[in-house]
Write an enzyme that holds these catalytic residues in place. Structure first.
Site, mmCIF file in Angstrom:
data_model
loop_
_atom_site.group_PDB
_atom_site.id
_atom_site.type_symbol
_atom_site.label_atom_id
_atom_site.label_comp_id
_atom_site.label_asym_id
_atom_site.label_seq_id
_atom_site.Cartn_x
_atom_site.Cartn_y
_atom_site.Cartn_z
ATOM 1 N N GLU A 1 -0.134 -58.443 64.239
ATOM 2 C CA GLU A 1 0.340 -57.589 63.138
ATOM 3 C C GLU A 1 -0.639 -56.472 62.747
ATOM 4 O O GLU A 1 -0.847 -56.227 61.558
ATOM 5 C CB GLU A 1 0.616 -58.446 61.891
ATOM 6 C CG GLU A 1 1.685 -59.480 62.108
ATOM 7 C CD GLU A 1 1.873 -60.397 60.901
ATOM 8 O OE1 GLU A 1 3.030 -60.628 60.536
ATOM 9 O OE2 GLU A 1 0.881 -60.875 60.330
HETATM 10 C C1 TNX Z 1 2.785 -64.144 60.230
HETATM 11 S S1 TNX Z 1 1.819 -65.484 62.668
HETATM 12 C C2 TNX Z 1 1.432 -64.068 60.417
HETATM 13 C C3 TNX Z 1 0.526 -64.597 59.388
HETATM 14 C C4 TNX Z 1 1.276 -65.060 58.185
HETATM 15 C C5 TNX Z 1 2.511 -65.794 58.599
HETATM 16 C C6 TNX Z 1 3.271 -66.385 57.463
HETATM 17 C C7 TNX Z 1 0.894 -64.407 62.679
HETATM 18 C C8 TNX Z 1 0.175 -64.278 63.930
HETATM 19 N N1 TNX Z 1 0.823 -63.660 61.584
HETATM 20 O O1 TNX Z 1 -0.426 -63.642 59.042
HETATM 21 O O2 TNX Z 1 0.440 -65.891 57.453
HETATM 22 O O3 TNX Z 1 3.336 -64.923 59.309
HETATM 23 O O4 TNX Z 1 4.334 -67.165 57.887
#
Ligand code: TNX
Length: 510
Positions: free
Chosen positions: A319
């Site tokens: 992300e």
């Molecule tokens: C996505 S999974 C994220 C996390 C969040 C999560 C909450 C991922 C690699 N990144 O930063 O905590 O969703 O469900």
């Protein structure tokens, strides 16, 4: 009382006795009737009984089994080690049995002895876990076990869980309790998500502001915290004694607000950012053009590699919406070189597959099947953590008291009923390293919250990782799972009473 009412009275007592007997703590008389999770590969019952007496003795045939024997002694208080001669429990490394591999074991119960053998100590340890699941808690002094042979070995080499200690911080004792949870179910990895926007949780001696500033808070504005390197080593050792590898994650270049608030030089405008206590994602990035960023990453990975005996370092990489794609790829390529320089193997969330990662590096699929395909094309192995199936921070249903629902609602049956080999048609099964169930902690504030989301889904993820698909089945699993409720209760685990599991039928065993 006339004859008729006497008749009904006696009948009534008989019915009551029958009902009570039905609820009585009964130990299985057949080896295959134990509620074992994960389900072993093969169970052969031989119909006899072995009586475990109050003064149980254990003998280890090899000094390298001391870790296993110490663990067993810790769990069974009155256990005595004998150097020679007959013992109730014999641990040995002479399995000499290719099928058992590095982690498998054979557990043989005869009328006079329990014999656990394996090729390696780790296998013996898993045999011990199986034995402990067969012994009612706190009653091992006078228990009878059915005789027979269990031969058992895992489906995947990587069987893990992740704990996010950044969004909310959890201290050493909580982490140890979490390690105990996964130990029971033969998982072999604990991935610690040690940094994110809301907090930096590991001491880096050459970068003291990371913890002086970046560890000071958490989601909701609480106190936060961090592990000193000494505490981290204590966690690593506690895990190693249970054959669990700690995989530390420093999430970069996104998810870095805590670091950006600690060191001005990591920001493109040269000004330190503010600490963050909200729950948004995707807004922060290290400045990928600054050499200071790479000096920082080098220093962090160097120290992390020194205190981490396991071969993996997780660099996050998810992300990074605030990083331009070409900058992201440039950054990951450079970080790959740093991780290799310190002798470690890189793991990253699936986005890292877009960069030039080495063939040995491992890609953790959480979101994008496309990224997993890209990884498979390059020959990278894949850890499966699909958010829609494996995220333990997802709610069970709309009434769950905490958790998220952005990926899915994940009831206990959905958490259990999937096959890692068929998640991606484009990924050859040989590249599937295993599975990991992450617990993100934006909504998780304390141990009770952890337990509520993790139990009872965790044992199911452990079984997906360990047991062959052909012997897995929700209908029989849910009965075995109910068999674990007395253990949850006696260990004070605050589990979610899913309506899909008939918890009541086991209530009285406790
Ligand atoms: C996505 S999974 C994220 C996390 C969040 C999560 C909450 C991922 C690699 N990144 O930063 O905590 O969703 O469900």
């Amino acid at each position: 009382m006339n004859l008729e009412s006497k008749y009904f009275y006696v009948l009534g007592i008989a019915v009551l006795a029958f009902l009570l007997a039905g609820c009585e703590p009964k130990e299985p008389t057949d080896l295959s009737d134990h509620s074992l999770i994960p389900h072993p590969a093969e169970i052969t019952a031989t119909g006899g009984r072995f009586q475990l007496n109050p003064s149980v003795t254990v003998r280890m045939a090899d000094l390298s089994l001391h870790r296993v024997a110490d663990y067993l002694i810790d769990r069974m208080a009155s256990l005595k080690v004998v150097e020679s001669g007959a013992a109730d429990i014999a641990l040995s490394l002479d399995a000499n049995d290719e099928q058992l591999g590095a982690e498998g074991y054979q557990l043989k119960i005869t009328e006079s002895q329990i014999l656990i053998s394996a090729n390696h100590p780790q296998g013996v340890f898993y045999g011990v876990q199986t034995l402990l699941q067969m012994i009612p808690l706190r009653q091992y002094e006078s228990v009878e076990l059915p005789t027979g042979v269990i031969r058992d070995y895992p489906r995947y080499a990587y069987r893990g869980s992740m704990l996010d200690v950044s969004r909310h911080f959890f201290g050493v004792e909580d982490v140890k309790r979490y390690i105990d949870f996964i130990t029971t179910y033969k998982m072999n990895v604990l991935h610690l998500h040690l940094s994110d926007d809301q907090g930096w949780r590991i001491e880096i001696k050459s970068k003291p502001e990371l913890t002086a500033i970046g560890a000071a808070t958490e989601v909701g504005g609480g106190d936060g915290g961090f592990y000193t390197q000494q505490q981290y080593k204590e966690i690593v050792k506690y895990a190693a004694n249970r054959f669990i590898t700690i995989i530390p994650e420093i999430d970069i270049p996104g998810h870095t607000q805590a670091a950006l608030a600690s060191y001005a030089a990591l920001n493109c405008d040269g000004k330190a950012g503010d600490l963050y206590t909200g729950t948004k994602v995707g807004f922060s990035t290290l400045c990928t053009d600054n050499e200071a960023t790479y000096e920082f990453v080098d220093a962090v990975i160097q120290e992390l590699a020194t205190i981490t005996p396991g071969k993996y370092i997780h660099i996050g990489g998810d992300e990074s919406h605030a990083t331009k794609k070409e900058d992201y790829i440039y950054f990951i390529n450079r970080v790959q070189k740093i991780v290799s320089k310190y002798g470690k193997t890189l793991i990253g969330w699936d986005e890292v597959a877009q960069a030039n990662i080495e063939t040995e590096s491992i890609v953790q699929q959480w979101n994008s099947a496309g990224n997993a395909t890209l990884a498979a094309e390059k020959g990278n192995r894949i850890i499966l953590s699909p958010a829609t199936l494996a995220y333990m921070d997802m709610k069970y249903d709309t009434t769950s008291r905490i958790g998220y629902d952005w990926a899915a609602l994940i009831e206990v049956d959905q958490a259990y009923s999937w096959d890692p080999d068929t998640i991606n048609a484009m990924v050859p099964v040989e590249l599937i390293f295993g599975i990991e169930a992450p617990l993100w902690t934006e909504t998780v504030e304390n141990m009770e919250d952890i337990e509520y989301l993790v139990f009872p889904r965790l044992p199911g993820y452990a079984e997906i990782g360990w047991s062959a698909q052909s012997i897995r089945n929700w209908e029989t699993y849910r009965i075995r799972l109910a068999g674990h409720a007395p253990r949850f209760e006696s260990e004070g685990i605050d589990y979610y009473r899913s309506p899909l599991v008939d918890w009541g039928m086991m209530d009285s065993i406790n």
